[in-house]
Design an enzyme around this catalytic site. Structure first.
Site, mmCIF file in Angstrom:
data_model
loop_
_atom_site.group_PDB
_atom_site.id
_atom_site.type_symbol
_atom_site.label_atom_id
_atom_site.label_comp_id
_atom_site.label_asym_id
_atom_site.label_seq_id
_atom_site.Cartn_x
_atom_site.Cartn_y
_atom_site.Cartn_z
ATOM 1 N N GLU A 1 0.877 -1.262 0.315
ATOM 2 C CA GLU A 1 0.099 0.035 0.109
ATOM 3 C C GLU A 1 0.722 1.263 -0.069
ATOM 4 O O GLU A 1 1.265 1.720 1.045
ATOM 5 C CB GLU A 1 -0.924 0.046 1.179
ATOM 6 C CG GLU A 1 -1.846 1.199 1.249
ATOM 7 C CD GLU A 1 -2.537 1.400 2.551
ATOM 8 O OE1 GLU A 1 -2.452 0.507 3.492
ATOM 9 O OE2 GLU A 1 -3.690 2.234 2.334
ATOM 10 N N LYS B 1 -2.506 -2.287 -2.968
ATOM 11 C CA LYS B 1 -3.644 -1.265 -2.438
ATOM 12 C C LYS B 1 -3.308 -0.069 -2.630
ATOM 13 O O LYS B 1 -2.230 0.664 -2.383
ATOM 14 C CB LYS B 1 -3.607 -1.577 -0.683
ATOM 15 C CG LYS B 1 -4.567 -0.652 0.010
ATOM 16 C CD LYS B 1 -5.155 -1.083 1.418
ATOM 17 C CE LYS B 1 -6.127 -0.228 1.906
ATOM 18 N NZ LYS B 1 -6.542 -0.791 3.105
HETATM 19 P P1 13P Z 1 -9.173 4.091 4.654
HETATM 20 O O1 13P Z 1 -10.027 3.508 3.765
HETATM 21 O O2 13P Z 1 -9.881 4.727 5.794
HETATM 22 O O3 13P Z 1 -8.290 5.013 3.860
HETATM 23 O O4 13P Z 1 -8.317 2.843 5.386
HETATM 24 C C1 13P Z 1 -7.853 1.968 4.697
HETATM 25 C C2 13P Z 1 -6.563 1.589 5.207
HETATM 26 O O5 13P Z 1 -6.313 0.431 5.408
HETATM 27 C C3 13P Z 1 -5.268 2.490 5.055
HETATM 28 O O6 13P Z 1 -4.096 1.908 5.502
#
Ligand code: 13P
Length: 334
Positions: A177, A219
């Site tokens: 991510e 992600k």
């Molecule tokens: P949000 O969808 O609130 O951004 O959170 C997702 C997430 O896991 C961020 O690391």
């Protein structure tokens, strides 16, 4: 762990019409969310809230996996069933956040680097024993004057790839991510350029470090206008820009891309995902891994009356899961 098993888990995470619920807020972050609605940040409240989310009836119709926090993976339902076991029984894959959060990047004012590589192999081994089958590591890229720098992008990509390689060694599917923050007054074109540079660097590092893309999930943040930008791109422009940026940077062999919500309002996050899937077919499955956009309505309702509103709060969680599940198919009727 074989490549086939990793690939199978990755495919299961992005099964048609399903996505991930992110409930991996650290104790400090969930404390902020609780404080906003007047809930005490106690261990029991955190456990009860995560139980509410995970025991939502029929959740697995639209949810393939849930990302837990270190404390949560060790907790259990009120009946004493450890959460990972409960989830496995429901057909929901247990995931775990394994990064240790961000710290300022030395020498680069205003920029962050994510920590957590030291001792990670041993922690992954323990999480696997506890039932986790996938993991998450979040890097944070901030847009501002003269930032992000190439150095910040590259060190974060390097760490993401080191984490991903270790996950695969231990049989866990890495969710990588690199979040480009929505904070700031920048326009959507700036977000596009930064996201493109970040994804190029990330996939270069994953390649350099022998990470198997068949067993990896991205992600991603969407290509979107900064929160304070006077000109806000509409749903169609966000969908088209995000898709273009992903197509130019993300190899088609990757099984799936799931989006974070990043502070978008619930319906907007759903509308963006739906619009991207309506523009398909795309090389990879596009789904969701929302935290706030899955939870915030339910948390507010639960906070008003924790005992009596539990089922109603679960109905809201289910409604968000269903809407996002349909958006993952491009079939959401807003
Ligand atoms: P949000 O969808 O609130 O951004 O959170 C997702 C997430 O896991 C961020 O690391």
């Amino acid at each position: 762990m074989s490549i086939e098993q990793l690939a199978e888990t990755a495919q299961a995470l992005v099964a048609p019409g399903k996505g991930i619920i992110a409930i991996d807020e650290s104790t400090a972050t969930i404390g902020k969310r609780f404080a906003a609605v007047g809930i005490d940040n106690s261990g029991e409240n955190r456990r009860a809230y995560r139980e509410l989310l995970l025991t939502t009836p029929k959740l697995s119709e639209h949810i393939s996996g849930a990302i837990l926090y270190d404390e949560t993976i060790r907790q259990a339902t009120g009946d004493g069933v450890p959460f990972p076991q409960y989830m496995a029984g429901q057909g929901i894959l247990p995931g775990i956040k394994v990064d240790k959060g961000t710290v300022p990047l030395a020498g680069y004012p205003g920029e962050l680097v994510t920590e957590g590589l030291d001792g990670l192999r041993e922690r992954l081994q323990e999480y696997y024993r506890l039932g986790a089958r996938f993991a998450k590591w979040r890097a944070v890229i901030t847009i501002g004057e003269d930032i992000p720098t190439g150095t910040c992008i590259d060190v974060n990509a390097h760490a993401l790839a080191r984490y991903a390689a270790l996950c695969q060694e231990q049989g866990l599917v890495p969710v990588v991510e690199p979040e480009v923050l929505m904070d700031g007054g920048h326009d959507i074109e700036t977000c596009y350029e930064v996201t493109e540079a970040v994804l190029r660097s990330l996939f270069g590092s994953l390649y350099d470090q022998n990470v198997l893309l068949e067993g990896t999930i991205l992600k991603a943040s969407m290509v979107i206008s900064g929160k304070d930008c006077p000109e806000q791109a509409d749903v169609q422009e966000v969908a088209e820009s995000t898709l273009m940026c992903l197509k130019t940077t993300v190899p088609a062999i990757l099984p799936g891309i799931v989006f974070l919500s990043g502070g978008q309002d619930d319906e907007r996050a759903t509308a963006h995902l739906d619009a991207m899937n309506r523009l398909g077919p795309n090389p990879w499955t596009l789904s969701f891994s929302y935290g706030r956009a899955m939870q915030q309505a339910a948390l507010q309702l639960w906070a008003r009356d924790m005992e009596n509103n539990l089922r109603k709060a679960q109905d809201l969680v289910y409604a968000r899961a269903r809407a996002n599940g349909l958006a993952a198919l491009g079939q959401w009727q807003g």
